[in-house]
Scaffold this motif. Structure first.
Motif: not given
Ligand code: 5GP
Ligand code: ZN
Length: 110
Positions: A54-57, A59
Protein backbone atom coordinates in the motif's frame (compact mmCIF):
# COMPACT_ATOMS: atom_id res chain seq x y z
CA UNK A 1 -3.98 -14.92 8.51
CA UNK A 2 -2.51 -18.35 7.81
CA UNK A 3 0.59 -19.66 9.54
CA UNK A 4 3.61 -17.61 8.44
CA UNK A 5 7.13 -18.90 8.98
CA UNK A 6 8.71 -15.46 8.45
CA UNK A 7 6.43 -13.92 11.10
CA UNK A 8 7.52 -16.74 13.42
CA UNK A 9 11.20 -16.06 12.70
CA UNK A 10 10.60 -12.31 13.23
CA UNK A 11 9.07 -13.09 16.62
CA UNK A 12 11.88 -15.50 17.53
CA UNK A 13 9.43 -18.37 17.67
CA UNK A 14 11.38 -20.26 15.02
CA UNK A 15 15.16 -20.41 14.72
CA UNK A 16 17.09 -18.73 11.92
CA UNK A 17 20.63 -17.58 11.30
CA UNK A 18 19.95 -13.90 11.98
CA UNK A 19 22.52 -11.41 10.71
CA UNK A 20 20.71 -8.14 11.45
CA UNK A 21 17.69 -7.05 13.41
CA UNK A 22 16.04 -3.83 14.51
CA UNK A 23 12.48 -2.83 15.41
CA UNK A 24 11.19 -2.96 11.84
CA UNK A 25 13.45 -5.35 9.99
CA UNK A 26 15.10 -8.73 10.27
CA UNK A 27 17.75 -10.22 8.00
CA UNK A 28 18.63 -13.91 8.07
CA UNK A 29 20.44 -16.45 5.92
CA UNK A 30 18.42 -18.34 3.36
CA UNK A 31 18.10 -21.98 4.40
CA UNK A 32 18.98 -23.09 0.84
CA UNK A 33 21.61 -20.55 -0.28
CA UNK A 34 22.07 -20.06 -4.02
CA UNK A 35 25.42 -18.28 -3.63
CA UNK A 36 28.08 -17.59 -1.01
CA UNK A 37 25.95 -14.73 0.32
CA UNK A 38 22.21 -15.32 0.29
CA UNK A 39 20.28 -13.27 2.82
CA UNK A 40 16.58 -12.53 3.11
CA UNK A 41 15.66 -8.94 4.04
CA UNK A 42 12.31 -9.16 5.77
CA UNK A 43 10.12 -6.44 7.33
CA UNK A 44 8.60 -7.61 10.60
CA UNK A 45 5.24 -6.25 9.46
CA UNK A 46 3.39 -9.00 7.60
CA UNK A 47 2.72 -8.01 3.99
CA UNK A 48 1.86 -10.85 1.61
CA UNK A 49 3.87 -9.71 -1.40
CA UNK A 50 4.80 -6.77 -3.60
CA UNK A 51 1.25 -7.02 -4.97
CA UNK A 52 -0.20 -6.32 -1.51
CA UNK A 53 1.85 -3.16 -0.93
CA UNK A 54 0.00 0.00 0.00
CA UNK A 55 1.03 3.63 -0.28
CA UNK A 56 1.82 3.62 3.44
CA UNK A 57 4.48 0.91 2.86
CA UNK A 58 6.67 3.12 0.63
CA UNK A 59 9.12 3.93 3.38
CA UNK A 60 9.39 0.27 4.43
CA UNK A 61 10.32 -0.88 0.93
CA UNK A 62 12.89 1.88 0.68
CA UNK A 63 14.36 0.72 4.01
CA UNK A 64 14.60 -2.85 2.68
CA UNK A 65 16.68 -1.73 -0.29
CA UNK A 66 18.99 0.47 1.77
CA UNK A 67 19.43 -2.32 4.30
CA UNK A 68 20.30 -4.78 1.51
CA UNK A 69 22.94 -2.33 0.29
CA UNK A 70 24.41 -2.09 3.79
CA UNK A 71 24.44 -5.88 4.16
CA UNK A 72 26.20 -6.21 0.78
CA UNK A 73 28.87 -3.80 1.99
CA UNK A 74 29.34 -5.74 5.23
CA UNK A 75 29.61 -9.03 3.33
CA UNK A 76 32.25 -7.63 0.98
CA UNK A 77 30.23 -8.01 -2.22
CA UNK A 78 29.40 -4.35 -2.82
CA UNK A 79 32.39 -3.96 -5.16
CA UNK A 80 32.09 -7.28 -6.98
CA UNK A 81 28.30 -7.08 -7.29
CA UNK A 82 25.15 -8.81 -6.17
CA UNK A 83 21.55 -9.47 -7.08
CA UNK A 84 18.45 -8.08 -5.35
CA UNK A 85 15.34 -10.09 -6.08
CA UNK A 86 11.65 -9.93 -5.26
CA UNK A 87 9.71 -12.99 -6.35
CA UNK A 88 6.05 -12.01 -6.72
CA UNK A 89 3.26 -14.57 -6.31
CA UNK A 90 3.48 -18.18 -7.44
CA UNK A 91 3.99 -17.35 -11.12
CA UNK A 92 6.99 -15.27 -10.08
CA UNK A 93 8.44 -18.03 -7.92
CA UNK A 94 7.26 -16.70 -4.55
CA UNK A 95 6.82 -19.59 -2.10
CA UNK A 96 6.70 -17.72 1.21
CA UNK A 97 3.80 -15.27 1.38
CA UNK A 98 5.57 -12.68 3.52
CA UNK A 99 7.34 -10.03 1.51
CA UNK A 100 11.11 -10.48 1.37
CA UNK A 101 14.03 -9.24 -0.66
CA UNK A 102 16.73 -11.73 -1.64
CA UNK A 103 20.32 -10.47 -1.43
CA UNK A 104 22.45 -12.86 -3.47
CA UNK A 105 26.14 -12.24 -3.95
CA UNK A 106 29.38 -14.02 -4.72
CA UNK A 107 29.60 -16.33 -7.75
CA UNK A 108 26.11 -15.50 -8.94
CA UNK A 109 25.37 -17.15 -12.25
CA UNK A 110 23.72 -14.94 -14.88
P1 5GP B 1 10.64 -17.13 -2.38
O1 5GP B 1 10.69 -18.25 -3.36
O2 5GP B 1 9.35 -17.10 -1.59
O3 5GP B 1 11.02 -15.81 -2.96
O4 5GP B 1 11.83 -17.44 -1.39
C1 5GP B 1 11.67 -18.04 -0.16
C2 5GP B 1 13.07 -18.35 0.32
O5 5GP B 1 12.99 -18.65 1.69
C3 5GP B 1 13.69 -19.57 -0.37
O6 5GP B 1 14.92 -19.19 -0.96
C4 5GP B 1 13.86 -20.58 0.75
O7 5GP B 1 15.07 -21.32 0.65
C5 5GP B 1 13.83 -19.73 2.00
N1 5GP B 1 13.23 -20.36 3.16
C6 5GP B 1 12.08 -21.07 3.19
N2 5GP B 1 11.80 -21.48 4.45
C7 5GP B 1 12.82 -21.01 5.22
C8 5GP B 1 13.10 -21.12 6.61
O8 5GP B 1 12.36 -21.72 7.40
N3 5GP B 1 14.23 -20.50 7.06
C9 5GP B 1 15.07 -19.84 6.22
N4 5GP B 1 16.16 -19.29 6.76
N5 5GP B 1 14.84 -19.72 4.91
C10 5GP B 1 13.72 -20.29 4.41
ZN1 ZN C 1 4.30 -13.12 7.94
Amino acid sequence: MNYCIFCEISNHQQPADIVFEDEQMIVFKDIKPKAAVHFLIVPKKHIDSIEALKEEDKELVSQMIFLAKKMAQEQGVSQTGYKLLFNVLRGGGQLIDHIHLHLIGGEVRP
